[in-house]
Enzyme design. Structure first.
Site, PDB file in Angstrom:
ATOM      1  CG  ASN A 134      -0.243   0.055   2.532  1.00 29.13           C
ATOM      2  OD1 ASN A 134       0.986   0.075   2.587  1.00 29.13           O
ATOM      3  ND2 ASN A 134      -0.996   0.075   3.613  1.00 29.13           N
ATOM      4  CG  HIS A 136       3.588   0.315   4.940  1.00 25.24           C
ATOM      5  ND1 HIS A 136       2.681  -0.706   5.018  1.00 25.24           N
ATOM      6  CD2 HIS A 136       4.790  -0.256   5.205  1.00 25.24           C
ATOM      7  CE1 HIS A 136       3.301  -1.836   5.311  1.00 25.24           C
ATOM      8  NE2 HIS A 136       4.580  -1.595   5.424  1.00 25.24           N
TER       9      HIS A 136
HETATM   10  C1  GLP Z   1       6.722  -4.010   7.128  1.00 25.34           C
HETATM   11  C2  GLP Z   1       7.762  -2.992   7.622  1.00 25.34           C
HETATM   12  C3  GLP Z   1       8.342  -2.200   6.484  1.00 25.34           C
HETATM   13  C4  GLP Z   1       8.606  -3.116   5.303  1.00 25.34           C
HETATM   14  C5  GLP Z   1       7.296  -3.596   4.743  1.00 25.34           C
HETATM   15  C6  GLP Z   1       7.428  -4.536   3.554  1.00 25.34           C
HETATM   16  O1  GLP Z   1       5.478  -3.867   7.634  1.00 25.34           O
HETATM   17  N1  GLP Z   1       7.315  -2.131   8.654  1.00 25.34           N
HETATM   18  O2  GLP Z   1       9.532  -1.572   6.922  1.00 25.34           O
HETATM   19  O3  GLP Z   1       9.289  -2.416   4.294  1.00 25.34           O
HETATM   20  O4  GLP Z   1       6.498  -4.157   5.738  1.00 25.34           O
HETATM   21  O5  GLP Z   1       7.800  -5.822   3.964  1.00 25.34           O
HETATM   22  P1  GLP Z   1       8.293  -6.954   3.003  1.00 25.34           P
HETATM   23  O6  GLP Z   1       9.689  -6.651   2.674  1.00 25.34           O
HETATM   24  O7  GLP Z   1       8.165  -8.211   3.818  1.00 25.34           O
HETATM   25  O8  GLP Z   1       7.399  -6.939   1.812  1.00 25.34           O
END
Ligand code: GLP
Length: 238
Positions: A134, A136
């Site tokens: 999304n 973030h």
């Molecule tokens: C989490 C963390 C982020 C991270 C994101 C994506 O919730 N707070 O810092 O970048 O999700 O995670 P992933 O790399 O597992 O897709």
């Protein structure tokens, strides 16, 4: 924002690790910002390999992490404290490491302590980021307003759902967190945004459709003077 498309996940992690190496060569007392999630694991493996082989020395550098679930104990297998120890800090010696505390009794005091610690270190030289589907970054979720400082964050259903893969059915999954704010992240001198896999292609496309989507937190990075977006071919939609 500089965009680099690598052939695959491994190549993307090596490209990012090379940026860490160059930063350390330039400044052995660098301050690094680290991220959690599945995406950075390959970088931590590569940094560990290099540190063990003696080609990288983090012993004078400081580490700060983006975020931590709240509340969560340090020993919880899904705490970011545990994640960082398991994947990097137990294997590579740093001068200091710091992560927002999921055990803090006073959240506001902990957020202020964290921002003050980053400031006292001289500020983050190189911040590593992943991206949520999304958009973030850290735990700054899409919102009408964003935090300039480290703050308490409520996770969206999308993020809770995306991160549920890490929690077993017996574990209670936190729905809140403490995270560096958009302003804290933006204050880093250089930023690496790593996005890999087909699941990130859609959000990466949105970053580049030439509008500042304020409902996509990562879009704020388009305004930062030194961001390197590292993609594999799948995330680049190539
Ligand atoms: C989490 C963390 C982020 C991270 C994101 C994506 O919730 N707070 O810092 O970048 O999700 O995670 P992933 O790399 O597992 O897709």
């Amino acid at each position: 924002m500089k965009k680099v498309v690598c052939d695959n996940y491994e190549a993307a992690c090596i490209f990012a690790a090379d940026m860490f190496s160059k930063q350390l060569e330039r400044k052995p007392k660098s301050v690094f910002g680290f991220a959690t999630g599945g995406t950075p694991l390959g970088i931590y493996k590569e940094l560990t390999k290099r540190a063990v082989a003696g080609s990288m020395d983090f012993s004078q550098s400081c580490a700060f992490n983006l975020d931590e679930y709240y509340p969560i104990s340090r020993t919880h297998p899904q705490s970011f404290y545990h994640y960082m120890n398991k994947n990097l800090f137990s294997k590579v010696k740093f001068h200091s490491t710091d992560i927002p505390s999921g055990e803090a009794t006073d959240i506001d005091t902990e957020c202020k302590r964290y921002d003050a610690a980053i400031k006292a270190s001289g500020g983050i030289d190189l911040q590593l980021l992943g991206i949520g589907t999304n958009g973030h970054i850290g735990f700054n979720e899409p919102s009408a307003s964003y935090s300039l400082h480290t703050n308490f964050m409520r996770l969206t259903a999308d993020t809770i759902n995306a991160n549920s893969r890490f929690f077993s059915s017996e574990e209670t999954q936190p729905t809140e967190a403490i995270s560096m704010g958009i302003g804290t992240i933006f204050a880093a001198r250089s930023i690496i945004l790593l996005a890999t896999g087909a699941g990130k292609a859609q959000i990466v496309r949105k970053l580049f459709d030439a509008k500042l989507h304020t409902d996509v937190p990562a879009c704020f990075l388009l305004l930062h003077p030194d961001v390197t977006l590292i993609l594999d071919k799948e995330a680049a939609g190539a």
